[in-house]
Design an enzyme around this catalytic site. Structure first.
Site, short mmCIF file in Angstrom:
data_model
loop_
_atom_site.label_atom_id
_atom_site.label_comp_id
_atom_site.label_asym_id
_atom_site.label_seq_id
_atom_site.Cartn_x
_atom_site.Cartn_y
_atom_site.Cartn_z
N HIS A 109 0.35 4.78 6.95
CA HIS A 109 0.84 5.21 5.70
C HIS A 109 1.24 6.83 5.80
CE1 HIS A 109 -2.24 2.20 4.56
NE2 HIS A 109 -1.12 1.82 3.91
N ASP A 134 -2.37 8.17 7.96
CA ASP A 134 -3.24 7.25 8.89
C ASP A 134 -2.22 6.40 9.60
OD1 ASP A 134 -2.24 5.34 6.97
OD2 ASP A 134 -4.07 5.19 5.99
N SER A 174 0.73 -1.30 0.05
CA SER A 174 -0.11 -0.02 -0.03
C SER A 174 0.90 1.62 -0.10
CB SER A 174 -0.95 -0.01 1.18
OG SER A 174 -0.23 -0.20 2.33
#
Length: 364
Positions: free
Chosen positions: A333, A330, A41
């Protein structure tokens, strides 16, 4: 010296032409025909948008609030991620998500010459790492898709041209964080493997995949070590705010092993590479935030409840207004600001790159 009206020397024009020529030649020397992205991600630019059953998605606001389109694109970030900034460095468009190029009949559509991204949120080196998120593209599957892209590229531009392009193209790999998190969170895995055994298994599995990518034509690799996952907001101690020692220990062990592995693969495979000390620069940002323009390195910018909550960024989340001050978007990340700094060091720097930075690598 010959002079024209106004006292301008005719020699100025040839010199100007030479300068322009050198500038153009230098610019071309810094670029690559394509970028192929493998990872999780931290580099995903939208592959998981096309996985209907996946729980690991970022296709909703406030993700993307600072992206040029102001829309959520599938990037786990408030704006651009490292894949975007790296593409800008070599004057290429961001490599599109592989799944966006696949038709319902499972055929690849569109030009592939500028590269493709296979990165997928929740992906790991091991196939089972993504079980918590139901669905992602684990590294083995990403390599399978790369094989399909290579075959289609040969069909589009011919075998010889395709091999030449692949050899010059940049292949970026950033993966392992989810495997490390899986180990930290799983008591059964900890009983099965010691940290040292687990890291060795990660590295041996990754090596097999890298060798396959090489066999398909890759010759230039940008390999990024794992960040200190124990310092992710989601992994910090709720009471003390301190980083998780086990997570950081395994991250460091994996990154050191990956660096050594690439040193051995270079002569064995005949590749050129740049290894980036992601772990070290992340820790440096956390320990000296003001040096990088940050005021907050522990809490997530996008949050539910209090800012240190252990909840992913959701459509109902609140988010901070001072996003450039935050290191983390977040609970897992980095912010766009962090991503930009990382790529500046990855591409231009020397402190965290071995044996060369990416700028030097792409010029070879």
């Amino acid at each position: 010296m010959t002079m024209e009206a106004g006292g301008v020397s005719t020699i100025c024009f040839p010199i100007f032409s030479i300068i322009v020529f050198v500038f153009i030649a230098f610019s071309k020397a810094q670029t690559v025909p394509a970028i192929y992205i493998f990872g999780d991600s931290l580099l995903d630019v939208g592959n998981n948008n096309y996985l209907s059953d996946s729980f690991s998605k970022a296709d909703f606001p406030p993700n993307g609030i600072d992206f040029p389109t102001k829309n959520a694109t599938g990037r786990f970030c408030n704006g651009k991620n490292a894949a975007d900034f790296l593409a800008e460095k070599v004057s290429l468009p961001t490599s599109p998500p592989y799944l966006s190029l696949v038709s319902k009949s499972n055929k690849l559509n569109g030009s592939l010459e500028a590269g493709v991204s296979f990165a997928s949120g929740g992906a790991g080196i091991f196939n089972g790492t993504d079980e918590e998120h139901r669905q992602s593209l684990p590294f083995a599957k990403q390599v399978n898709h790369y094989s399909q892209v290579c075959a289609e590229l040969q069909h589009q531009i011919g075998a010889q041209a395709a091999q030449a392009d692949l050899a010059k193209s940049l292949h970026v790999v950033l993966i392992g964080s989810n495997d490390i998190i899986d180990y930290v969170d799983s008591s059964s895995t900890q009983k099965q493997y010691t940290p040292d055994q687990y890291v060795k298994l990660m590295l041996s599995t990754l090596e097999q995949h890298l060798e396959r990518i090489h066999s398909l034509g890759a010759r230039k690799f940008a390999i990024l070590g794992a960040p200190p996952v124990g310092c992710f907001p989601a992994r910090r101690d709720i009471k003390t705010g301190e980083c998780n020692e086990l997570g950081n220990s395994i991250s460091s062990m994996y990154s050191d092993g990956l660096k050594s592995m690439m040193q051995q693969l270079k002569p064995a495979l005949g590749v050129n590479y740049s290894f980036f000390e992601t772990y070290d620069i992340f820790l440096n940002m956390i320990q000296s935030p003001s040096s990088y323009g940050f005021n907050e390195t522990k809490a997530a910018c996008c949050f539910v409840g209090n800012v240190n909550a252990k909840v992913p960024c959701l459509p109902v989340s609140r988010y901070c207004s001072n996003r450039t001050d935050h290191m983390f978007w977040d609970i897992f990340h980095p912010t766009e600001a962090t991503n930009k700094i990382l790529v500046e060091h990855l591409f231009e720097g020397s402190t965290y790159s071995f044996p060369m930075n990416v700028k030097k690598l792409v010029s070879l």
